[in-house]
Design an enzyme around this catalytic site. Structure first.
Site, PDB file in Angstrom:
ATOM      1  N   ASN A  96       5.586  -2.086 -13.397  1.00  0.00           N
ATOM      2  CA  ASN A  96       5.184  -0.682 -13.241  1.00  0.00           C
ATOM      3  C   ASN A  96       6.254   0.267 -13.766  1.00  0.00           C
ATOM      4  OD1 ASN A  96       2.592  -0.348 -12.298  1.00  0.00           O
ATOM      5  ND2 ASN A  96       3.124  -0.585 -10.148  1.00  0.00           N
TER       6      ASN A  96
ATOM      7  N   GLU B 110      -0.025  -5.793  -5.257  1.00  0.00           N
ATOM      8  CA  GLU B 110      -0.215  -6.796  -6.304  1.00  0.00           C
ATOM      9  C   GLU B 110      -0.543  -8.168  -5.720  1.00  0.00           C
ATOM     10  OE1 GLU B 110       4.265  -6.725  -5.455  1.00  0.00           O
ATOM     11  OE2 GLU B 110       2.552  -5.363  -5.447  1.00  0.00           O
TER      12      GLU B 110
ATOM     13  N   ASP C  31       0.762 -13.609  -5.746  1.00  0.00           N
ATOM     14  CA  ASP C  31       1.539 -12.378  -5.912  1.00  0.00           C
ATOM     15  C   ASP C  31       2.014 -12.297  -7.370  1.00  0.00           C
ATOM     16  OD1 ASP C  31       3.048 -10.149  -4.214  1.00  0.00           O
ATOM     17  OD2 ASP C  31       4.448 -10.902  -5.728  1.00  0.00           O
TER      18      ASP C  31
END
Length: 376
Positions: A260, A296, A252
């Site tokens: 983002n 992700e 992860d």
């Protein structure tokens, strides 16, 4: 990378292979050989059973009756050779091996000898229709395979004009013209059939390419070029069914939501693509699978890998992130993009879901330890 370190190859889970032209030829032979054998056996049986079909047929052959047993033995050899060709098809040998080519040559030579006898010694009217039908049958059966075509056709094609020369004590110009026209028909007919065959092969290649592209779209994550979740589940299910050991790394990207928000979604997509490249470079063999599990999250499936080997891969992944040093200003783990990893090992009795759940729990523990690490 250290030169002493073994070179790692990227996984090839999307390699699609389809039959080559040779496979298509073999498939065509599997359809044409039985028909070719049937035609030869049928004509051979007509000759072998001539006295039962036509009363006292041999009595009408007033000359060279000593050749009758030879011709009869020949047609029985044609039947036996044709049955051997059929057995090769039934046993799955759809290619013309040296034995098959020898059988075709034998059949062609026998028919050439018989037709010569029919024409020269007995002047039978069936000689030329029989020869023409056999030659046309060979063209239809083997137009795509010139070796087999020539082995059968050449003896018979030469025997008929040679018989004409013997009968006419020289070259009969009318027969020569007719035989030349028939030869052109054979050659041009094969050309037409071969062109259709090539066009069919091209369409087949195009269809297979389209199918492979659709299959890739169905099993590939478009953004990262890795396997998608569906493809990963297929690989896991196959490995478990085959009882093949493997290890999983669930990864992860640390604080990706912050990434983002800070850099924008376009930069986030580029970051995920870069992460995928890191994972592809870190795996060991083409059998290893790199998949985007969602968002992700990524999963690396390491076939035949122990936990220690999986930890080595995790270390390479961590080092690669460090070398690339993709800036991540809002991360609490490091100043660059990092990842947390959980490692799990397949065990007898565990389902794919259970193994993924174990890797997910290990990933959660890695996050609790401060991220940018792995837990097994």
């Amino acid at each position: 990378m250290n030169s002493s370190q073994p070179q790692r190859r990227r996984p090839t889970e999307f390699a699609v292979r389809w039959p080559n032209r040779g496979a298509m030829v073999r498939q065509a032979l599997s359809q044409s050989l039985p028909w070719f054998a049937f035609v030869n056996i049928s004509f051979a049986l007509l000759i072998a059973l001539r006295d039962r079909l036509f009363d006292h047929y041999d009595d009408s052959l007033v000359t060279h009756q000593t050749l009758i047993p030879v011709v009869e033995s020949g047609v029985y050899l044609v039947i036996a050779a044709s049955l051997l060709l059929l057995m090769a098809v039934w046993r799955g040998q759809h290619h013309l091996s040296m034995l098959s080519l020898t059988l075709l040559t034998l059949i062609g030579v026998i028919w050439a000898f018989n037709c010569y006898c029919f024409a020269v010694y007995w002047q039978l009217p069936l000689t030329y229709p029989l020869s023409v039908i056999l030659l046309l049958t060979a063209v239809a059966a083997f137009y795509f395979y010139p070796g087999g075509l020539l082995c059968f056709m050449l003896p018979l094609w030469l025997a008929v004009p040679f018989a004409s020369v013997q009968l006419n004590q020289g070259i009969n110009h009318r027969f020569a013209i007719m035989w030349l026209i028939f030869t052109v028909i054979l050659i041009y007919g094969r050309y037409i059939l071969l062109r259709w065959f090539n066009e069919a092969w091209q369409r087949y290649e195009q269809n297979q390419l389209l199918i492979s592209r659709l299959d890739m779209l169905a099993h590939q994550d478009v953004l990262t070029g890795t396997a998608n979740r569906r493809a990963l589940e297929n690989h896991l299910s196959q490995a478990i069914t085959q009882q093949r050991p493997f290890s999983l790394i669930m990864l992860d990207v640390d604080y990706f939501k912050r990434y983002n928000d800070h850099y924008g979604h376009q930069a986030g997509d580029e970051c995920l693509a870069a992460v995928a490249e890191v994972l592809k470079e870190a795996v060991r063999t083409p059998e290893d699978v790199v998949a985007r599990y969602g968002g992700e999250e990524f999963v690396v499936m390491l076939v035949d890998a122990t936990v220690a080997q999986a930890e080595s891969v995790a270390a390479r992944i961590q080092q690669s992130f460090q070398r690339r040093a993709l800036p991540h200003a809002t991360s609490d783990a490091a100043a660059y993009v990092t990842a947390s990893m959980g490692i799990a090992r397949a065990a007898p009795g565990l389902t794919a879901e259970a193994i993924i759940a174990l890797a997910d729990k290990a990933l959660y523990r890695a996050k609790e330890r401060g991220r940018n690490c792995w837990v097994s």
